[in-house]
Scaffold this motif. Structure first.
Motif, mmCIF file in Angstrom:
data_model
loop_
_atom_site.group_PDB
_atom_site.id
_atom_site.type_symbol
_atom_site.label_atom_id
_atom_site.label_comp_id
_atom_site.label_asym_id
_atom_site.label_seq_id
_atom_site.Cartn_x
_atom_site.Cartn_y
_atom_site.Cartn_z
ATOM 1 N N LYS A 167 0.737 -1.047 -0.072
ATOM 2 C CA LYS A 167 -0.033 0.149 -0.194
ATOM 3 C C LYS A 167 0.799 1.240 -0.257
ATOM 4 O O LYS A 167 2.017 1.220 0.737
ATOM 5 C CB LYS A 167 -0.664 0.010 1.525
ATOM 6 N N TRP A 168 0.621 2.693 -0.833
ATOM 7 C CA TRP A 168 0.994 3.364 -0.914
ATOM 8 C C TRP A 168 0.450 4.422 -1.309
ATOM 9 O O TRP A 168 -0.518 4.539 -2.062
ATOM 10 C CB TRP A 168 1.997 3.526 -1.969
ATOM 11 N N SER A 169 0.321 6.129 -0.029
ATOM 12 C CA SER A 169 -0.073 6.724 -0.857
ATOM 13 C C SER A 169 0.713 7.822 -0.450
ATOM 14 O O SER A 169 1.550 7.844 0.740
ATOM 15 C CB SER A 169 -1.160 7.220 -0.121
ATOM 16 N N PRO A 170 1.080 9.385 -1.528
ATOM 17 C CA PRO A 170 1.663 10.745 -0.513
ATOM 18 C C PRO A 170 0.739 10.706 0.947
ATOM 19 O O PRO A 170 1.183 11.750 1.065
ATOM 20 C CB PRO A 170 0.604 12.049 -1.381
ATOM 21 N N VAL A 171 -0.260 10.560 1.195
ATOM 22 C CA VAL A 171 -0.476 11.074 2.650
ATOM 23 C C VAL A 171 0.728 10.775 4.300
ATOM 24 O O VAL A 171 0.373 10.887 5.077
ATOM 25 C CB VAL A 171 -2.438 10.422 2.512
ATOM 26 N N LYS A 172 1.259 8.764 3.633
ATOM 27 C CA LYS A 172 1.848 8.651 4.418
ATOM 28 C C LYS A 172 3.327 9.561 4.815
ATOM 29 O O LYS A 172 3.634 9.639 5.771
ATOM 30 C CB LYS A 172 2.942 7.726 4.028
ATOM 31 N N TRP A 173 3.626 10.794 3.944
ATOM 32 C CA TRP A 173 3.980 11.620 4.010
ATOM 33 C C TRP A 173 4.006 12.753 5.468
ATOM 34 O O TRP A 173 5.187 13.555 5.174
ATOM 35 C CB TRP A 173 5.102 12.571 3.442
ATOM 36 N N ARG A 174 2.589 12.501 5.590
ATOM 37 C CA ARG A 174 2.190 13.669 6.151
ATOM 38 C C ARG A 174 2.136 12.605 7.798
ATOM 39 O O ARG A 174 2.196 13.246 8.738
ATOM 40 C CB ARG A 174 1.335 14.331 5.982
#
Length: 414
Positions: A359-366
């Motif tokens: 699973k991956w989403s840009p939200v992981k950086w937040r």
């Protein structure tokens, strides 16, 4: 002002490359006209909605559509920029060399030749760009109602024996003000009831802006049923903080109306409070805090107050809207919160997920904890991906979620 300059430059560069790729692939003027009609229509609609944005009414469905179509236009063009710019890395130096270094030995005239774009590179770029375009449009049309039931089994050695096999359903982030298809919402409520869980737990954000957004869906949500009841907490959007109110009394009344709606549906709203579920002489504690989030979000949650009547040795399930609360305050608290249920992130409504594998989403950086089950110090959190959607009127790869968790007594299987 700087943001608008960046926006205009980005749009300009994207359209320069996108139109060049189109001209390389086809010589039809009709396609050129269609390209610019769509481009100016999407940008014009976005600008119109932006300058007409009414803070007193909050973010509307029309605003969301403008954002959605803008994203659907920009993201594919960003893919094209990447492909076409990669070609220019080689094409431009070749052109410069040809212009300054090569000459015609027979006439003495300098060859002023700049390599033309290769058709197959533009075709590759357009083909790649069509993938996110199709995905985004699908996400706006169907993906936002592509409800998934995700089931987990969690093992606890100190779970009261009477609750071995106990099932709970969690939903989060309804955002009723975004819905545009009441039949799809009815389907999702039926899907929740089909799970036949012992209890239903809602972890906040029933609306986008105002309590009235929930009114058309009250009778539908009244159909929710579980033998041990329905319990809920507030999320950051439920307080009406993103609306420009005429006075503080109107804002306060809006919150009271939302509390009444939750009661009308059948939810027992926990405002820094707790409840006990008893079975065969044993009990588990439900602890519900008001919203607590890092990074400028409301910090109304009071964990100590919410647990004031709970014994340290009780088995505890915590409802807390924002998973940053778990990270910042819950994990290292003296009380051991066996399971925390959160939402808030929506998984950014965009990502790539292969259940059980990746699973991956840009939200992981937040957010460190942004979707699914996590374990720290013998404590679990489930971050629900959300029932509804917000701002972008769709979901791509991260689908709306109904979580079913079964509690089992004993050690986790190896």
């Amino acid at each position: 002002m700087i943001r608008w300059i960046i926006f205009i430059v980005l749009i300009g560069v994207a359209d320069y490359y996108a139109f060049q790729s189109l001209k390389t692939v086809t010589k039809s003027n009709w396609w050129y006209v269609l390209y610019w009609i769509v481009t100016f229509a999407v940008i014009g609609h976005f600008i119109y909605q932006f300058f007409g944005f009414n803070r007193s009414a909050g973010f509307s469905q029309a605003n969301a559509l403008a954002v959605g179509f803008l994203i659907a236009m920009i993201v594919p063009k960003l893919i094209l920029i990447t492909v076409m710019f990669a070609e220019d890395v080689f094409r431009i130096p070749q052109g410069i060399y040809s212009y300054f270094m090569q000459d015609d030995s027979t006439s003495g005239n300098q060859i002023r030749h700049f390599p033309s774009r290769r058709k197959f590179i533009s075709q590759i770029g357009l083909g790649l760009a069509s993938i996110p375009l199709a995905s985004i449009l699908y996400g706006m049309y169907k993906g936002k109602y592509n409800f998934k039931v995700l089931k987990y089994t969690l093992h606890f050695e100190d779970l009261p024996k009477a609750f071995d096999g106990y099932r709970l359903t969690q939903i989060s982030d309804v955002h009723s003000g975004s819905f545009d298809n009441i039949k799809k919402v009815e389907y999702a409520i039926d899907l929740i009831n089909e799970q036949k869980s012992d209890v239903i737990l809602f972890t906040g954000d029933m609306v986008n802006n105002t309590a009235q957004e929930m009114r058309p869906y009250v009778d539908i949500f009244k159909k929710l049923e579980a033998k041990d009841g329905l319990f809920s907490v507030l999320g950051n959007h439920d307080y009406g903080d993103y609306v420009r109110w005429e006075n503080t009394e109107d804002k306060k009344q809006n919150l009271e109306e939302l509390k009444f709606i939750q009661k009308e549906i059948g939810f027992d709203l926990l405002l820094n409070e707790n409840r006990f579920i008893e079975k065969e002489g044993e009990r588990i504690a439900l602890v519900g805090v008001e919203n607590w989030g890092k990074g400028g979000f409301k910090k109304a949650g009071d964990l100590k107050k919410a647990s004031s009547k709970v014994d340290k040795n009780d088995f505890k399930i915590l409802l807390s809207h924002d998973p940053s609360h778990w990270e910042q305050q819950v994990i290292n608290d003296d009380y051991h919160y066996h399971l925390t249920l959160s939402g808030h992130t929506h998984g950014m409504q965009f990502g790539i997920e292969i259940p059980g594998w990746f699973k991956w989403s840009p939200v992981k950086w937040r957010y460190k904890y942004w979707a699914g089950i996590y374990e720290e110090l013998g404590q679990y959190i489930n971050v629900n991906r959300g029932f509804g959607y917000l701002a972008f009127p769709g979901r791509v790869g991260i689908w709306p979620e109904i979580t079913v968790i079964e509690l089992k007594k004993g050690e986790k299987p190896a």
